[in-house]
Design a protein around this motif. Structure first.
Motif, PDB file in Angstrom:
ATOM      1  N   GLU A 410      37.144  32.650  32.361  1.00  0.00           N
ATOM      2  CA  GLU A 410      37.965  32.863  33.558  1.00  0.00           C
ATOM      3  C   GLU A 410      38.984  33.976  33.336  1.00  0.00           C
ATOM      4  O   GLU A 410      39.500  34.571  34.281  1.00  0.00           O
ATOM      5  CB  GLU A 410      38.686  31.557  33.917  1.00  0.00           C
ATOM      6  CG  GLU A 410      39.317  31.534  35.284  1.00  0.00           C
ATOM      7  CD  GLU A 410      38.330  31.250  36.397  1.00  0.00           C
ATOM      8  OE1 GLU A 410      38.741  31.161  37.560  1.00  0.00           O
ATOM      9  OE2 GLU A 410      37.129  31.121  36.090  1.00  0.00           O
ATOM     10  N   ALA A 411      39.262  34.275  32.084  1.00  0.00           N
ATOM     11  CA  ALA A 411      40.238  35.317  31.741  1.00  0.00           C
ATOM     12  C   ALA A 411      39.891  36.677  32.338  1.00  0.00           C
ATOM     13  O   ALA A 411      40.763  37.533  32.486  1.00  0.00           O
ATOM     14  CB  ALA A 411      40.351  35.448  30.221  1.00  0.00           C
ATOM     15  N   PHE A 412      38.638  36.897  32.712  1.00  0.00           N
ATOM     16  CA  PHE A 412      38.234  38.198  33.243  1.00  0.00           C
ATOM     17  C   PHE A 412      38.689  38.443  34.680  1.00  0.00           C
ATOM     18  O   PHE A 412      38.585  39.556  35.177  1.00  0.00           O
ATOM     19  CB  PHE A 412      36.720  38.361  33.151  1.00  0.00           C
ATOM     20  CG  PHE A 412      36.248  38.679  31.766  1.00  0.00           C
ATOM     21  CD1 PHE A 412      36.610  39.859  31.148  1.00  0.00           C
ATOM     22  CD2 PHE A 412      35.435  37.794  31.081  1.00  0.00           C
ATOM     23  CE1 PHE A 412      36.174  40.151  29.870  1.00  0.00           C
ATOM     24  CE2 PHE A 412      34.992  38.079  29.800  1.00  0.00           C
ATOM     25  CZ  PHE A 412      35.364  39.269  29.189  1.00  0.00           C
ATOM     26  N   ARG A 413      39.198  37.417  35.336  1.00  0.00           N
ATOM     27  CA  ARG A 413      39.665  37.620  36.713  1.00  0.00           C
ATOM     28  C   ARG A 413      40.869  38.552  36.737  1.00  0.00           C
ATOM     29  O   ARG A 413      41.789  38.432  35.928  1.00  0.00           O
ATOM     30  CB  ARG A 413      40.027  36.284  37.362  1.00  0.00           C
ATOM     31  CG  ARG A 413      38.828  35.471  37.779  1.00  0.00           C
ATOM     32  CD  ARG A 413      39.236  34.182  38.442  1.00  0.00           C
ATOM     33  NE  ARG A 413      40.099  34.396  39.603  1.00  0.00           N
ATOM     34  CZ  ARG A 413      40.711  33.408  40.250  1.00  0.00           C
ATOM     35  NH1 ARG A 413      40.547  32.149  39.835  1.00  0.00           N
ATOM     36  NH2 ARG A 413      41.478  33.676  41.287  1.00  0.00           N
ATOM     37  N   VAL A 414      40.868  39.471  37.692  1.00  0.00           N
ATOM     38  CA  VAL A 414      41.945  40.440  37.825  1.00  0.00           C
ATOM     39  C   VAL A 414      43.172  39.780  38.462  1.00  0.00           C
ATOM     40  O   VAL A 414      43.048  38.925  39.329  1.00  0.00           O
ATOM     41  CB  VAL A 414      41.489  41.621  38.721  1.00  0.00           C
ATOM     42  CG1 VAL A 414      42.648  42.568  39.025  1.00  0.00           C
ATOM     43  CG2 VAL A 414      40.371  42.385  38.033  1.00  0.00           C
ATOM     44  N   ASN A 415      44.355  40.183  38.009  1.00  0.00           N
ATOM     45  CA  ASN A 415      45.597  39.729  38.630  1.00  0.00           C
ATOM     46  C   ASN A 415      46.107  40.844  39.534  1.00  0.00           C
ATOM     47  O   ASN A 415      46.603  41.854  39.041  1.00  0.00           O
ATOM     48  CB  ASN A 415      46.632  39.392  37.566  1.00  0.00           C
ATOM     49  CG  ASN A 415      47.939  38.876  38.163  1.00  0.00           C
ATOM     50  OD1 ASN A 415      48.086  38.802  39.385  1.00  0.00           O
ATOM     51  ND2 ASN A 415      48.878  38.529  37.305  1.00  0.00           N
ATOM     52  N   PRO A 416      46.003  40.704  40.863  1.00  0.00           N
ATOM     53  CA  PRO A 416      46.376  41.808  41.758  1.00  0.00           C
ATOM     54  C   PRO A 416      47.866  42.128  41.766  1.00  0.00           C
ATOM     55  O   PRO A 416      48.266  43.188  42.251  1.00  0.00           O
ATOM     56  CB  PRO A 416      45.928  41.299  43.134  1.00  0.00           C
ATOM     57  CG  PRO A 416      45.910  39.818  43.015  1.00  0.00           C
ATOM     58  CD  PRO A 416      45.500  39.539  41.597  1.00  0.00           C
ATOM     59  N   PHE A 417      48.691  41.238  41.217  1.00  0.00           N
ATOM     60  CA  PHE A 417      50.125  41.454  41.217  1.00  0.00           C
ATOM     61  C   PHE A 417      50.643  42.044  39.910  1.00  0.00           C
ATOM     62  O   PHE A 417      51.847  42.097  39.678  1.00  0.00           O
ATOM     63  CB  PHE A 417      50.855  40.157  41.545  1.00  0.00           C
ATOM     64  CG  PHE A 417      50.530  39.624  42.907  1.00  0.00           C
ATOM     65  CD1 PHE A 417      50.983  40.277  44.049  1.00  0.00           C
ATOM     66  CD2 PHE A 417      49.742  38.504  43.064  1.00  0.00           C
ATOM     67  CE1 PHE A 417      50.663  39.816  45.314  1.00  0.00           C
ATOM     68  CE2 PHE A 417      49.413  38.027  44.327  1.00  0.00           C
ATOM     69  CZ  PHE A 417      49.875  38.680  45.452  1.00  0.00           C
TER      70      PHE A 417
END
Length: 422
Positions: A410-417
């Motif tokens: 799940e770490a691969f998800r981008v953080n848009p903020f």
């Protein structure tokens, strides 16, 4: 990052060490830091990978151009920017004109979903390109309309956030380290925005792509503010991480209880100090652990964080100390030079484990001072609040200064903020 108060004497000792070892380390790693043009493609790749995927495919671009709703939206957006060019007197005005409205975000999602569901050319090209070009490897599983929705939502939120922070001067999650570089009414700043948008908006009729002008604006906002942190040190496998990556192939993992010793960043508050005394101390502890066979590798994590716009990178300075002063082999020390918080120390090292094919069934050992270690043990709530997911599992206390965890894909998800470390 967590900070410790140390005596002036200790700080001066640590600072003086770097004057002695920097040249030696640079020669041993062949690492050269130079001024380069703004790394737009790397920033795009990390921050707006979904838009990059569309832009790299002639098929996808053509289908987007032929969609009447998206083509009309691009035209309306360009008209709004043209109006701003004649009326805006400050950067906040430009941010308002450039941000996607909630209605536009919903409309774009509806059209993208429709193209994916009802257009086999679009669906096949998008699926193929996502899997081939995705920086974060987050599309290895089944790709469906939900995937498109999440990817588009992150993209839209991220673009609007960049414009809010780096044009409008508001909304930075941690203003002390991430805020805008200008006063929003600074006329030199406003003139630069005007110039960059004016040249781009003229090309919109030919491009007819709904994302081109907004994407240009967001990248320009980062560039004008000197915020290229996400691209620094890339590609890591050609630089600081080249030798340790090559050493992975010959590693006998069964000999070690942990895959890595993760030294968490300790940023100094004094802009003249390259390495915090706490960081130096825990490098020394990690070096001893490495010699005792706790793990085959040390990974040092931390970006250019404290103080505001510091020229020093926590991970780089710790590796210099480990290799140049403590004599740890270059090939035994990875750097993770982008994390700006404890949450992303853990997330980015989890990403590294999967990218580099390091065994994910073997735990990572975190190392820091007792207070920071206790905080890290209970960081799940902050991860959910800021990342919206957990990039690890099984966080367990080992000692007052160490915890252990396993990585999660799940770490691969981008953080848009977090455009400085998405």
């Amino acid at each position: 990052m967590y900070y410790l108060k140390h005596s002036l004497v200790t700080l001066l000792i640590v600072f003086s060490v770097f004057a002695d070892v920097a040249d030696t380390f640079a020669q041993s790693t062949n690492e050269t830091v130079t001024s380069v043009a703004f790394p737009e493609q790397i920033i795009l790749h990390k921050t707006f990978n979904f838009l990059e995927v569309i832009d790299k495919s002639d098929v996808l671009k053509q289908e987007v151009k032929q969609n009447a709703v998206l083509r009309n939206l691009a035209k309306q957006y360009a008209g709004r920017v043209e109006k701003a060019l004649t009326s805006c007197k400050d950067a906040t005005c430009y941010a308002s004109a450039l941000k996607w409205s909630e209605q536009e975000v919903q409309t774009i999602h509806k059209e993208l979903k429709g193209l994916y569901s009802g257009n086999s050319n679009f669906r096949n090209a998008l699926t193929k390109t996502l899997r081939k070009e995705s920086y974060h490897h987050k599309y290895k599983g089944e790709i469906d309309s939900t995937t498109i929705r999440k990817a588009w939502k992150d993209t839209a939120l991220g673009l609007n956030h960049i414009l809010d922070v780096y044009f409008a001067g508001k909304g930075a999650r941690y203003p002390a380290i991430d805020s805008i570089s200008f006063d929003t009414s600074d006329q030199n700043f406003v003139a630069l925005i005007h110039q960059s948008l004016g040249s781009e908006v003229k090309a919109q009729d030919q491009k007819a792509l709904f994302y081109k002008l907004p994407m240009h604006a967001a990248l320009k906002a980062l560039e004008l503010n000197g915020r290229d942190e996400a691209a620094r040190y890339e590609p890591l496998l050609n630089g600081y991480n080249k030798k340790p990556y090559q050493a992975l192939k010959g590693t006998s993992w069964d000999k070690y209880p942990y895959s890595m010793i993760l030294v968490l960043g300790h940023g100094p508050e004094d802009p003249a100090i390259a390495l915090d005394a706490g960081g130096a101390h825990y490098c020394e502890v990690a070096a001893q652990m490495y010699k005792e066979g706790v793990a085959p590798f040390i990974v040092v994590s931390g970006g250019n964080v404290h103080p505001y716009k510091t020229p020093y990178n926590e991970a780089e300075e710790m590796k210099k100390y480990l290799v140049g002063k403590l004599g740890i082999p270059d090939e035994a020390v990875f750097i993770e030079p982008h994390a700006r918080h404890t949450t992303t120390n853990l997330r980015n090292v989890s990403r590294m484990i999967y990218r580099y094919n390091i065994p994910d069934h073997k735990p990572v050992l975190t190392l820091t001072n007792p207070d920071h270690s206790k905080y890290t043990l209970h960081i799940s709530d902050r991860c959910m609040r800021e990342l919206t997911y957990l990039p690890f599992r099984g966080m367990t206390k080992i000692s007052d200064e160490t915890n252990a965890f396993f990585p999660e894909p799940e770490a691969f998800r981008v953080n848009p903020f977090e455009p400085l470390d998405p």
